[in-house]
Design a protein around this motif. Structure first.
Motif, PDB file in Angstrom:
ATOM      1  N   ASP A  20     -40.207  -8.837 -47.558  1.00  0.00           N
ATOM      2  CA  ASP A  20     -40.781  -7.492 -47.515  1.00  0.00           C
ATOM      3  C   ASP A  20     -41.858  -7.317 -48.589  1.00  0.00           C
ATOM      4  OD1 ASP A  20     -39.563  -6.183 -45.350  1.00  0.00           O
ATOM      5  OD2 ASP A  20     -37.724  -5.867 -46.491  1.00  0.00           O
ATOM      6  N   PHE A  56     -45.726  -6.618 -47.833  1.00  0.00           N
ATOM      7  CA  PHE A  56     -46.378  -5.443 -48.408  1.00  0.00           C
ATOM      8  C   PHE A  56     -47.689  -5.842 -49.083  1.00  0.00           C
ATOM      9  CE2 PHE A  56     -47.136  -2.895 -52.254  1.00  0.00           C
ATOM     10  CZ  PHE A  56     -47.462  -1.694 -51.651  1.00  0.00           C
ATOM     11  N   GLN A  81     -40.934  -6.727 -38.298  1.00  0.00           N
ATOM     12  CA  GLN A  81     -41.058  -6.501 -39.728  1.00  0.00           C
ATOM     13  C   GLN A  81     -42.530  -6.479 -40.146  1.00  0.00           C
ATOM     14  OE1 GLN A  81     -38.058  -8.778 -41.610  1.00  0.00           O
ATOM     15  NE2 GLN A  81     -38.551  -8.145 -43.670  1.00  0.00           N
ATOM     16  N   TRP A 113     -44.866  -3.180 -41.739  1.00  0.00           N
ATOM     17  CA  TRP A 113     -45.709  -3.165 -42.935  1.00  0.00           C
ATOM     18  C   TRP A 113     -47.171  -2.919 -42.627  1.00  0.00           C
ATOM     19  CZ3 TRP A 113     -43.989  -2.053 -47.352  1.00  0.00           C
ATOM     20  CH2 TRP A 113     -42.670  -2.362 -47.700  1.00  0.00           C
ATOM     21  N   GLY A 171     -45.429   0.811 -43.641  1.00  0.00           N
ATOM     22  CA  GLY A 171     -45.374   0.261 -44.991  1.00  0.00           C
ATOM     23  C   GLY A 171     -46.631   0.495 -45.786  1.00  0.00           C
ATOM     24  N   LEU A 215     -42.655   4.285 -53.498  1.00  0.00           N
ATOM     25  CA  LEU A 215     -42.587   2.848 -53.238  1.00  0.00           C
ATOM     26  C   LEU A 215     -41.489   2.194 -54.072  1.00  0.00           C
ATOM     27  CD1 LEU A 215     -43.952   0.566 -51.671  1.00  0.00           C
ATOM     28  CD2 LEU A 215     -45.445   0.220 -53.649  1.00  0.00           C
TER      29      LEU A 215
END
Length: 226
Positions: free
Chosen positions: A52, A56, A126, A130, A134, A170
């Protein structure tokens, strides 16, 4: 100060809400926790969380936008991710069989960290998160937190709307994920220690979840490549 605290709290809620629903990552964490203990389950969670963090950084730089731009790349990721899930599902079932036969030293070719990280970096869902939600966490605007959470989005949409663009949001988001990868393996490992028969059942179910998502990803990928 109150705005910072509110953003931090909202980020924590968002992180936990996204990390908690059943899926491939939690299946790996569950398998590792009940078969090899809390440390192994936690390391699997760290593998998923590291992916992740990587996504990001790449999404903020615009690097992973290529996945959306080229559908063939996305389909290839579906196939790769699906194949990995099926492979790890077989490993989970083997672990369940060994645990049921009271084998104390269960060997594995890949650690939970490696498995969770590999599944995460080949997960188009996923990457898509992002690329959209994200990246939006660092841009000024608003975010409907629960609208993006699987299973509860429709029911709770609009109940928690926060301002984005705050470092506290965040920080809270990744803090929420950290809370989950600490607490979830601890709960499973404790139950597994108390009930010996619980471990192979969890490993078996983890394999079922992985196989199911693997079949879905393979089907999506193969369809996209045609």
């Amino acid at each position: 100060m109150s705005a910072i605290v509110a953003s931090l709290a909202a980020g924590i809620v968002f992180g936990i809400a996204l990390a908690a629903p059943p899926g491939p990552m939690n299946a790996i964490i569950a398998e590792e926790s009940v078969l090899r203990g809390w440390t192994a389950g936690f390391k699997a969670g760290v593998g998923a969380m590291l992916a992740d963090v990587l996504f990001f950084a790449l999404a903020a730089a615009g690097a992973v936008a290529v996945v959306v731009r080229y559908p063939t790349v996305q389909s290839g990721l579906y196939v790769a991710g699906g194949a990995l899930m099926v492979y790890f599902a077989i490993g989970a079932w083997q672990g369940a069989r060994e645990a049921a036969s009271f084998t104390t030293d269960i060997e594995t070719d890949a650690t939970g960290f490696q498995k969770a990280f590999a599944l995460s970096i080949t997960n188009p869902y996923q990457i898509g998160f992002w690329l959209t939600v994200g990246v939006g966490l660092i841009k000024e605007g608003t975010l409907d937190v629960f609208a993006h959470v699987p299973a509860v989005g429709n029911a709770l949409a609009g109940s928690l709307i926060v301002e984005t663009g705050s470092p506290a949001l965040l920080l809270g988001f990744f803090g929420g994920i950290a809370v989950w990868i600490v607490a979830y393996p601890a709960m499973l490992a404790r139950v597994g220690e108390r009930v010996d028969r619980f471990a192979p059942i969890i490993a078996l179910l983890s394999g079922v979840v992985l196989a199911g998502f693997g079949a879905l990803f393979l089907a999506l990928g193969i369809t996209g490549l045609r």
